[in-house]
Motif scaffolding. Structure first.
Motif, PDB file in Angstrom:
ATOM      1  N   ILE A 197     -22.250   9.793 -37.608  1.00 55.71           N
ATOM      2  CA  ILE A 197     -21.417  11.001 -37.540  1.00 55.71           C
ATOM      3  C   ILE A 197     -22.276  12.205 -37.926  1.00 55.71           C
ATOM      4  N   GLU A 198     -22.371  13.175 -37.064  1.00 51.77           N
ATOM      5  CA  GLU A 198     -23.318  14.280 -37.254  1.00 51.77           C
ATOM      6  C   GLU A 198     -22.976  15.165 -38.450  1.00 51.77           C
ATOM      7  N   ASN A 199     -21.729  15.594 -38.555  1.00 56.47           N
ATOM      8  CA  ASN A 199     -21.320  16.489 -39.637  1.00 56.47           C
ATOM      9  C   ASN A 199     -19.998  15.982 -40.207  1.00 56.47           C
ATOM     10  N   PRO A 200     -20.045  14.947 -41.059  1.00 57.21           N
ATOM     11  CA  PRO A 200     -18.824  14.286 -41.530  1.00 57.21           C
ATOM     12  C   PRO A 200     -17.859  15.237 -42.235  1.00 57.21           C
ATOM     13  N   LYS A 201     -16.589  15.068 -41.914  1.00 56.87           N
ATOM     14  CA  LYS A 201     -15.537  15.830 -42.592  1.00 56.87           C
ATOM     15  C   LYS A 201     -15.122  15.046 -43.841  1.00 56.87           C
ATOM     16  N   VAL A 202     -15.244  15.696 -44.996  1.00 58.06           N
ATOM     17  CA  VAL A 202     -14.991  15.042 -46.280  1.00 58.06           C
ATOM     18  C   VAL A 202     -13.676  15.536 -46.864  1.00 58.06           C
ATOM     19  N   GLY A 203     -12.787  14.600 -47.229  1.00 55.03           N
ATOM     20  CA  GLY A 203     -11.517  14.945 -47.842  1.00 55.03           C
ATOM     21  C   GLY A 203     -11.372  14.282 -49.197  1.00 55.03           C
ATOM     22  N   LEU A 204     -10.536  14.879 -50.051  1.00 54.43           N
ATOM     23  CA  LEU A 204     -10.270  14.336 -51.379  1.00 54.43           C
ATOM     24  C   LEU A 204      -8.882  13.707 -51.371  1.00 54.43           C
ATOM     25  N   LEU A 205      -8.806  12.404 -51.631  1.00 56.12           N
ATOM     26  CA  LEU A 205      -7.553  11.665 -51.540  1.00 56.12           C
ATOM     27  C   LEU A 205      -6.680  11.927 -52.764  1.00 56.12           C
ATOM     28  N   THR A 206      -5.483  12.483 -52.539  1.00 53.20           N
ATOM     29  CA  THR A 206      -4.573  12.797 -53.631  1.00 53.20           C
ATOM     30  C   THR A 206      -3.126  12.742 -53.135  1.00 53.20           C
ATOM     31  N   ILE A 207      -2.197  13.354 -53.875  1.00 55.07           N
ATOM     32  CA  ILE A 207      -0.773  13.207 -53.577  1.00 55.07           C
ATOM     33  C   ILE A 207      -0.200  14.376 -52.773  1.00 55.07           C
ATOM     34  N   GLY A 208      -1.029  15.286 -52.324  1.00 56.41           N
ATOM     35  CA  GLY A 208      -0.540  16.409 -51.531  1.00 56.41           C
ATOM     36  C   GLY A 208      -1.696  17.173 -50.923  1.00 56.41           C
ATOM     37  N   GLU A 209      -1.465  17.793 -49.787  1.00 55.97           N
ATOM     38  CA  GLU A 209      -2.542  18.495 -49.084  1.00 55.97           C
ATOM     39  C   GLU A 209      -2.879  19.840 -49.711  1.00 55.97           C
ATOM     40  N   GLU A 210      -1.919  20.454 -50.409  1.00 58.92           N
ATOM     41  CA  GLU A 210      -2.138  21.794 -50.934  1.00 58.92           C
ATOM     42  C   GLU A 210      -3.166  21.788 -52.069  1.00 58.92           C
ATOM     43  N   GLU A 211      -3.950  22.852 -52.139  1.00 55.10           N
ATOM     44  CA  GLU A 211      -4.913  23.002 -53.228  1.00 55.10           C
ATOM     45  C   GLU A 211      -4.152  23.023 -54.557  1.00 55.10           C
ATOM     46  N   GLY A 212      -4.668  22.318 -55.541  1.00 54.44           N
ATOM     47  CA  GLY A 212      -4.001  22.264 -56.839  1.00 54.44           C
ATOM     48  C   GLY A 212      -3.144  21.034 -57.032  1.00 54.44           C
ATOM     49  N   LYS A 213      -2.926  20.267 -55.962  1.00 49.21           N
ATOM     50  CA  LYS A 213      -2.150  19.031 -56.066  1.00 49.21           C
ATOM     51  C   LYS A 213      -2.989  17.939 -56.726  1.00 49.21           C
ATOM     52  N   GLY A 214      -2.338  17.120 -57.533  1.00 45.14           N
ATOM     53  CA  GLY A 214      -3.047  16.006 -58.146  1.00 45.14           C
ATOM     54  C   GLY A 214      -3.277  16.215 -59.631  1.00 45.14           C
ATOM     55  N   ASN A 215      -3.926  15.250 -60.258  1.00 41.48           N
ATOM     56  CA  ASN A 215      -4.193  15.338 -61.691  1.00 41.48           C
ATOM     57  C   ASN A 215      -5.439  16.191 -61.963  1.00 41.48           C
ATOM     58  N   SER A 216      -5.815  16.292 -63.221  1.00 43.77           N
ATOM     59  CA  SER A 216      -6.948  17.151 -63.595  1.00 43.77           C
ATOM     60  C   SER A 216      -8.253  16.656 -62.974  1.00 43.77           C
ATOM     61  N   LEU A 217      -8.402  15.331 -62.831  1.00 40.54           N
ATOM     62  CA  LEU A 217      -9.597  14.769 -62.199  1.00 40.54           C
ATOM     63  C   LEU A 217      -9.736  15.294 -60.776  1.00 40.54           C
TER      64      LEU A 217
END
Length: 344
Positions: free
Chosen positions: A173-193
Motif C-alpha cells: 500500500i503506497e500511502n496507508p490510511k491510519v485510523g485510531l480504533l475507539t468508540i466514536g468517529e468524532e475527535e475527543g471520543k474515547g478514554n485518555s489513552l
C-alpha cells in the motif's frame, strides 16, 4: 548480481498440530525458493521430512532438546527452557544464521524470546503484534492484537509508525490510511489513552485519518487500525468467530431445501472465493514489529498452508528491508516520543 533469498527459522515443535502441519508447510515454502531452518527434535523432524518430496529444497535442521508448551509462562520459558525450539530459532536470527522466525507455538513465549533474544530496535518502547485482516477492498493491519494489554499513548503512536511500514512493505500500500480504533468517529471520543494518542498521531507524518469505530475495520476505508492489545485481541477473536459462524449459518441455509441446494451449486465458485477471503491461513500469521528481525506468530491451529504463507510473509518482510524502514520511521519521530515520555 542475484540477491540471496532470506533464510527463515521455523519452530517445528509449535502449534496444536505440531510437526504434521509445520514441516509440510515449511517444505512447500522451500519449494518456492525460500531457504528454511527447522528447529526442534532432529529425529522427529527428519522422520517427517522422509515422508515428503523435498527434492533439492534448501532445508536445514537444527536440534533443540526442549519444547515450550501452551501452558508455559513466557518468563519460565525464557529461564528454564533455554534449548527450546523457539529459543533456538530466535538465537539463529540473533547470530545472523537466519533472517526471521515463524512459530505457531506459545505466542507469549514467542514475543518474549523475540524481545530478549533477537532484541528490540533502538527506541522501540514495546514491540507490537500486528494482525492482517480481510476487508471489502484489500487486507488491512490491526495493531496491537495481544502483545501488550496495558499501553501508554507513546506505545500506540509507535504502533502506528510500525504498522505503516508493514502496510507499505508487505501489503504494497503506497500511502496507508491510519485510523485510531475507539468508540466514536468524532475527535475527543474515547478514554485518555485514545485522546492523547490521537494528538500524537495527528502531528506525525502519517496519513492519519482520525478516529474509526469497530464497524469501520472491514469496509477497507482504512489500511491500519491502531489500538491497545486488549481491544485488538477482542476485535481479532470476534472477527474470527464471526467469520466461522457466518460460514456455518450459510452452509445450513444452503442445505435447507432443493432450490437452495441448486443455488449453492451455481454459486460454488463465489463461495470458494469468500471462504478463501475469510480464511485466517490466507495471511499466515501476526508479525511482531519492533524487533531486530521479523518474528511471525501463527494461530495455534495453523495448518500447512498458514505456515507456508507465514514463511512467505517473513521472507517478503526481509526482502523489502522493512526493519531498516522501521528504524527510519521511528528515528524521524523520536523527538515526539521522547518529549511525551518526559511529560507523562
Amino acid at each position: 548480481m542475484h540477491k540471496k533469498s532470506p533464510r527463515i527459522a521455523v519452530d517445528a515443535m509449535g502449534g496444536d498440530y505440531g510437526l504434521s502441519e509445520v514441516v509440510p508447510g515449511a517444505v512447500n515454502a522451500a519449494k518456492q525458493g525460500i531457504p528454511v531452518i527447522l528447529t526442534g527434535d532432529e529425529y522427529m523432524i527428519r522422520s517427517e521430512l522422509d515422508k515428503l518430496d523435498t527434492g533439492s529444497c534448501d532445508i536445514e535442521v537444527v536440534h533443540a532438546s526442549q519444547i515450550v508448551t501452551m501452558e508455559d509462562k513466557p518468563s519460565e520459558a525464557l529461564r528454564k527452557k533455554k534449548d527450546s525450539s523457539i529459543q533456538v530459532a530466535c538465537r539463529l536470527v540473533r547470530d545472523g544464521h537466519a533472517d526471521g522466525v515463524v512459530s505457531a507455538g506459545n505466542s507469549g513465549a514467542t514475543v518474549a524470546c523475540g524481545m530478549f533474544t533477537i532484541g528490540r530496535i533502538k527506541g522501540v518502547l514495546r514491540p507490537g503484534m500486528a494482525g492482517i485482516l480481510p476487508t471489502e477492498k484489500s487486507p488491512m493491519v490491526l495493531i496491537d492484537v495481544g502483545a501488550n494489554v496495558d499501553c501508554k499513548p507513546e506505545h500506540l503512536f509507535q504502533y502506528g509508525l510500525m504498522a505503516d511500514v508493514l502496510a507499505k512493505d508487505v501489503l504494497g500500500i503506497e500511502n496507508p490510511k491510519v485510523g485510531l480504533l475507539t468508540i466514536g468517529e468524532e475527535e475527543g471520543k474515547g478514554n485518555s489513552l485514545v485522546r492523547t494518542s490521537y494528538e500524537m498521531l495527528r502531528k506525525s507524518s502519517l496519513n492519519f485519518v482520525g478516529n474509526i469505530e469497530g464497524r469501520d475495520i472491514f469496509t477497507g476505508d482504512v489500511d491500519v487500525a491502531v489500538c491497545d492489545g486488549f481491544v485488538g485481541n477482542v476485535a481479532l477473536k470476534l472477527s474470527e468467530g464471526l467469520a466461522k459462524s457466518l460460514s456455518s449459518i450459510l452452509k445450513g441455509e444452503l442445505k435447507r431445501d432443493l432450490v437452495s441446494k441448486i443455488g449453492a451449486m451455481l454459486a460454488m465458485k463465489a463461495f470458494k472465493r469468500f471462504a478463501r477471503l475469510v480464511d485466517k491461513s490466507e495471511y499466515g500469521g501476526a508479525p511482531v514489529l519492533g524487533l531486530n528481525g521479523i518474528a511471525l506468530v501463527c494461530h495455534g491451529k495453523a495448518d500447512s498452508r498458514a505456515i507456508e504463507r507465514a514463511i512467505e510473509m517473513a521472507s517478503k518482510f526481509v526482502e523489502n528491508d522493512a526493519v531498516t524502514h522501521l528504524k527510519e520511521g521511528l528515528a524521524e519521530h523520536s523527538n515526539m516520543t521522547v518529549m511525551h515520555s518526559c511529560d507523562s
